[in-house]
Design a protein around this motif. Structure first.
Motif, PDB file in Angstrom:
ATOM      1  N   ALA A  85      18.100  10.728   5.388  1.00 51.12           N
ATOM      2  CA  ALA A  85      19.340  11.292   5.930  1.00 51.12           C
ATOM      3  C   ALA A  85      20.312  10.190   6.322  1.00 51.12           C
ATOM      4  O   ALA A  85      21.521  10.283   6.066  1.00 51.12           O
ATOM      5  CB  ALA A  85      19.024  12.171   7.140  1.00 51.12           C
ATOM      6  N   ALA A  86      19.781   9.134   6.924  1.00 50.97           N
ATOM      7  CA  ALA A  86      20.635   8.020   7.337  1.00 50.97           C
ATOM      8  C   ALA A  86      21.253   7.339   6.124  1.00 50.97           C
ATOM      9  O   ALA A  86      22.428   6.946   6.146  1.00 50.97           O
ATOM     10  CB  ALA A  86      19.829   7.018   8.158  1.00 50.97           C
ATOM     11  N   VAL A  87      20.469   7.188   5.071  1.00 56.42           N
ATOM     12  CA  VAL A  87      20.988   6.551   3.861  1.00 56.42           C
ATOM     13  C   VAL A  87      22.082   7.403   3.225  1.00 56.42           C
ATOM     14  O   VAL A  87      23.130   6.896   2.808  1.00 56.42           O
ATOM     15  CB  VAL A  87      19.841   6.297   2.853  1.00 56.42           C
ATOM     16  N   ASP A 132      14.041   3.652  -2.499  1.00 61.92           N
ATOM     17  CA  ASP A 132      13.046   3.502  -1.438  1.00 61.92           C
ATOM     18  C   ASP A 132      13.121   4.652  -0.441  1.00 61.92           C
ATOM     19  O   ASP A 132      12.106   5.154   0.039  1.00 61.92           O
ATOM     20  CB  ASP A 132      13.262   2.166  -0.707  1.00 61.92           C
ATOM     21  N   ALA A 133      14.356   5.041  -0.125  1.00 55.64           N
ATOM     22  CA  ALA A 133      14.537   6.080   0.884  1.00 55.64           C
ATOM     23  C   ALA A 133      14.044   7.441   0.399  1.00 55.64           C
ATOM     24  O   ALA A 133      13.592   8.270   1.195  1.00 55.64           O
ATOM     25  CB  ALA A 133      16.009   6.165   1.285  1.00 55.64           C
ATOM     26  N   ILE A 134      14.117   7.655  -0.888  1.00 60.27           N
ATOM     27  CA  ILE A 134      13.753   8.973  -1.405  1.00 60.27           C
ATOM     28  C   ILE A 134      12.292   9.025  -1.843  1.00 60.27           C
ATOM     29  O   ILE A 134      11.765  10.112  -2.121  1.00 60.27           O
ATOM     30  CB  ILE A 134      14.695   9.382  -2.564  1.00 60.27           C
ATOM     31  N   ARG A 135      11.636   7.868  -1.880  1.00 61.81           N
ATOM     32  CA  ARG A 135      10.245   7.812  -2.358  1.00 61.81           C
ATOM     33  C   ARG A 135       9.315   8.774  -1.612  1.00 61.81           C
ATOM     34  O   ARG A 135       8.488   9.447  -2.254  1.00 61.81           O
ATOM     35  CB  ARG A 135       9.718   6.379  -2.286  1.00 61.81           C
ATOM     36  N   THR A 147      15.980   9.622  -8.094  1.00 58.47           N
ATOM     37  CA  THR A 147      16.995   8.798  -7.434  1.00 58.47           C
ATOM     38  C   THR A 147      18.350   8.982  -8.096  1.00 58.47           C
ATOM     39  O   THR A 147      19.377   9.166  -7.428  1.00 58.47           O
ATOM     40  CB  THR A 147      16.607   7.314  -7.496  1.00 58.47           C
ATOM     41  N   GLU A 148      18.361   8.961  -9.414  1.00 63.09           N
ATOM     42  CA  GLU A 148      19.621   9.155 -10.140  1.00 63.09           C
ATOM     43  C   GLU A 148      20.241  10.510  -9.793  1.00 63.09           C
ATOM     44  O   GLU A 148      21.451  10.621  -9.586  1.00 63.09           O
ATOM     45  CB  GLU A 148      19.371   9.063 -11.643  1.00 63.09           C
TER      46      GLU A 148
END
Lengths: 184, 184
Positions: A85-87, A132-135, A147-148
């Motif tokens: 969320a922060a990203v 990384d954030a979505i991993r 990610t895309e």
DNA sequence: ACAACGTTCCTAGCGTTGCTAGATCTGGAG
DNA sequence: CTCCAGATCTAGCAACGCTAGGAACGTTGT
């Protein structure tokens, strides 16, 4: 040898000066203000020196865009420890705070190579931060494709909001919906 | 009365002619080919007549964009009975098949009023088609906001693919991921 | 039928754009 | 001190969006 080295150093400095001036110009006065004459005046050289450094105006803006990608990557990395969320907020916030720069990165500079071996490091860095954030929420999907897709969604929100296609005041709600659908 | 009516009719026809010519020009030769001189030559009038119909070049492109929205709405409506996936495919397919027109709709014409009482019917129609398709998967979210978010995601995929930011061959997989996250 | 009128349309041109060729100036080498 | 090479500037080109002014048209009143 030494004198040639000095000349190359001065050349590199001047090239940096041009890009910086172009960037400040586009961020403060918008895209229309960036003309070759204006830019030449800003760096206190004549127009043709711009063309001794860059192939044309597009190449200058591509250089500006590249700096933009580096900045975006930095901001995304800073937000990464706080979660997806922060990203996502950092991403749309960047686009909102520096609209002209964001335009340069995604609407103007077509010459930058994406998703290829020659892709500059700054582009990779931003993508990796998002990745990384979505991993943690990858599930059964491919991480790169996920990610895309998420990136595209953020980009869509940013550009449609910028263009007046989406009312700005409901931005947070839309972001919440998006996150709820992409987190498991 | 009658002669004035004829004049207004001829005027309207010529206006239509201008927009159609502009649209064909932008679709066949791209955005750069659309200059006021070229457009005037295409409709076999001099430049100033363009300005007696439209405030400027931007207004002409806004008219072209409006036709684009009408077309998009038609295609989305046609796909609606087949469900959300079909609508999503129709959307990105439209952007892919008519890139210059899609640009006019979302990147160029800033003058069109969105999300306001004055929003033209063609814009509403496309949004509504998307809205209807996503209604079965609304869950606890607000339908309008959910539609906007999903629309933004499609728009992001379309524009990033068009700009070479996303490899084209994996488009279907990304669309599948997006749909899997937005269907319940 | 004809002259005066008002509207429509075009010719010509303004200021600005990105970009470039040729002249000019500068700075290091002999 | 002179000469040469390279860097830099002045001046200009073609094309852009847009507009003012006059010519040409069709309409109207006599």
């Amino acid at each position: 040898m030494s004198i040639q080295a000095r000349r190359e150093r001065e050349r590199a400095e001047r090239e940096k000066l041009i890009v910086t001036a172009a960037r400040e110009l586009v961020e403060t006065e918008g895209w229309d203000a960036v003309t070759t004459r204006r830019l030449a005046e800003e760096v206190e050289y004549s127009q043709p020196v711009l063309y001794s450094h860059f192939k044309g105006k597009d190449a200058i803006m591509a250089a500006v865009a590249l700096e933009g990608f580096a900045d975006l990557a930095t901001e995304l990395r800073a937000a990464a420890p706080s979660g997806l969320a922060a990203v996502a907020t950092a991403y749309t916030s960047f686009a909102e705070r520096r609209p002209a720069l964001y335009d340069a990165m995604f609407s103007q500079a077509v010459d930058l190579p994406f998703a290829s071996p020659a892709t500059p490091a700054a582009l990779h860095a931003g993508f990796d931060a998002l990745s990384d954030a979505i991993r943690p929420h990858v599930g059964d999907d491919d991480l790169g494709l996920l990610t895309e897709t998420f990136w595209a969604a953020l980009h869509g929100l940013a550009t449609l909001t910028r263009g007046g296609r989406l009312p700005r005041d409901a931005h947070d709600e839309r972001l919440t919906i998006l996150l709820s659908r992409f987190t498991t």
